[in-house]
Design an enzyme around this catalytic site. Structure first.
Site, PDB file in Angstrom:
ATOM      1  N   THR A  40       0.831  -1.207   0.000  1.00  0.00           N
ATOM      2  CA  THR A  40       0.000   0.000   0.000  1.00  0.00           C
ATOM      3  C   THR A  40       0.865   1.257   0.000  1.00  0.00           C
ATOM      4  O   THR A  40       0.564   2.237  -0.688  1.00  0.00           O
ATOM      5  CB  THR A  40      -0.930   0.002   1.227  1.00  0.00           C
ATOM      6  OG1 THR A  40      -1.771  -1.152   1.182  1.00  0.00           O
ATOM      7  CG2 THR A  40      -1.797   1.254   1.259  1.00  0.00           C
ATOM      8  N   HIS A  43       2.022   1.884  -3.423  1.00  0.00           N
ATOM      9  CA  HIS A  43       0.968   2.524  -4.221  1.00  0.00           C
ATOM     10  C   HIS A  43       0.931   4.029  -3.940  1.00  0.00           C
ATOM     11  O   HIS A  43       0.792   4.844  -4.865  1.00  0.00           O
ATOM     12  CB  HIS A  43      -0.392   1.910  -3.897  1.00  0.00           C
ATOM     13  CG  HIS A  43      -0.622   0.562  -4.499  1.00  0.00           C
ATOM     14  ND1 HIS A  43      -0.778   0.363  -5.851  1.00  0.00           N
ATOM     15  CD2 HIS A  43      -0.722  -0.664  -3.928  1.00  0.00           C
ATOM     16  CE1 HIS A  43      -0.965  -0.930  -6.095  1.00  0.00           C
ATOM     17  NE2 HIS A  43      -0.924  -1.571  -4.940  1.00  0.00           N
TER      18      HIS A  43
END
Length: 341
Positions: A40, A43
């Site tokens: 994450t 990202h």
């Protein structure tokens, strides 16, 4: 205090100086020792479409950590200064039907640490005491810092009874490898993990997985025959989010097979639903960790001999955070640890 923040709406992450977070009545103030970089966080670093829709800028990011309690809110009980803790990164509302029914991992109002509120890539973090988990003395800081992704793996793997079962894991990222290791540890017969990244498949082999298969080079049906499997996999753990991997899983499941899905497809994913129907497959979506049953299981698995150490491949000082993100973005790493000491 020093903190890694998403300062601009563009690729990158920046070292910043921000105020120490304020301690609320029901909170703990945690001095961070070690953090781990999650997919994450990559990202967010890359500033992809999901990040642009989700992440407020500027914000301190990160949600995988271990630290020491240095401040306690006046309403908090059960913790003391010096306790070593990690914490559940999903902050739940406590008021919705699922929360009140004890299914807090399904709270419809979940807020993510390091996603919707300031995260752990900082010298100090404040979280509700409810979300903190005391780390047993015989579990290292390195392992405690990856309890969040390990929890995803445990929640997914232990969704179904695995003893004596043949298990297919699609996706050899760190969470997929840990899920495969859990399956093997608790008594699965054959555990096969698939990917096209040879570096990560080699990590899976170091973790003792029955077979790590590069599907660009090997046929999964040949591997099943080699293992003496004549009816298909009993349990599937879909950790990749790759549509071709999920379709292969559906093809190779036994009738009555059970699938737990953690991987997030990049967009709409078409499958042959007749295989789900005529095989009588059960598909379960997985989100986060069960609070806090998954956490107790994580500690017990490690204390009973599950060795996750091969999954941690890189360690850096926080001053070298860029090297850590470069390693994660390369695809040639397992878990990457950043030390704040």
């Amino acid at each position: 205090m020093k903190a890694l923040s998403k300062l601009k709406a563009e690729e990158g992450i920046w070292m910043t100086d921000v105020p120490v977070p304020e301690l609320g009545h029901n909170d703990l103030l945690i001095k961070i020792r070690k953090t781990a970089i999650c997919g994450t966080d990559v990202h967010i670093y890359n500033w992809d479409e999901w990040s642009q829709k989700t992440i407020p800028v500027p914000m301190v990011v990160g949600h995988e950590y271990v630290g020491e309690v240095v401040g306690i809110g006046q309403e908090v009980k059960g913790f003391k200064i010096g306790d070593r803790v990690s914490g559940e990164g999903h902050i739940t509302c406590g008021h919705c039907r699922n929360c009140r029914g004890g299914r807090t991992h399904l709270c419809r109002n979940t807020i993510g640490v390091g996603v919707n509120r300031p995260g752990c890539f900082a010298e100090y973090l404040v979280i509700p005491a409810f979300n903190a988990f005391k780390i047993p003395d015989n579990i290292s800081d390195d392992l405690a810092s990856i309890f969040d992704p390990f929890g995803n793996a445990v929640h997914t793997a232990l969704s179904f009874d695995l003893v004596g079962e043949d298990v297919l894991v699609s996706g050899a990222g760190p969470i997929g490898i840990m899920a495969a290791a859990v399956a093997k540890h608790v008594g699965a017969r054959n555990v096969v993990i698939t990917d096209v990244n040879e570096y990560r498949l080699e990590l899976a082999r170091k973790m003792g997985i029955t077979r790590a298969v590069n599907v660009a080079k090997e046929n999964l049906n040949d591997v099943m025959a080699e293992l003496g499997m004549t009816e298909g996999f009993d349990v599937g753990l879909e950790m990749s989010g790759a549509p071709p991997a999920f379709r292969t899983m559906l093809d190779t499941m036994n009738h009555g097979g059970r699938i737990a899905m953690l991987g997030i497809p990049p967009s709409d994913m078409s499958i042959d639903w007749t295989k789900v129907i005529f095989k009588g497959l059960f598909i379960k979506g997985i989100y986060g960790r069960e609070m806090f049953e998954t956490w107790y299981k994580m500690a017990a698995l490690i204390q009973s001999g599950l060795d996750l150490s091969p999954i941690i491949t890189h360690r850096f000082s926080i001053d070298d955070f860029q090297k850590g993100f470069d390693a994660m973005r390369s695809g040639q790493s397992g878990k990457v640890i950043l030390s704040w000491d």
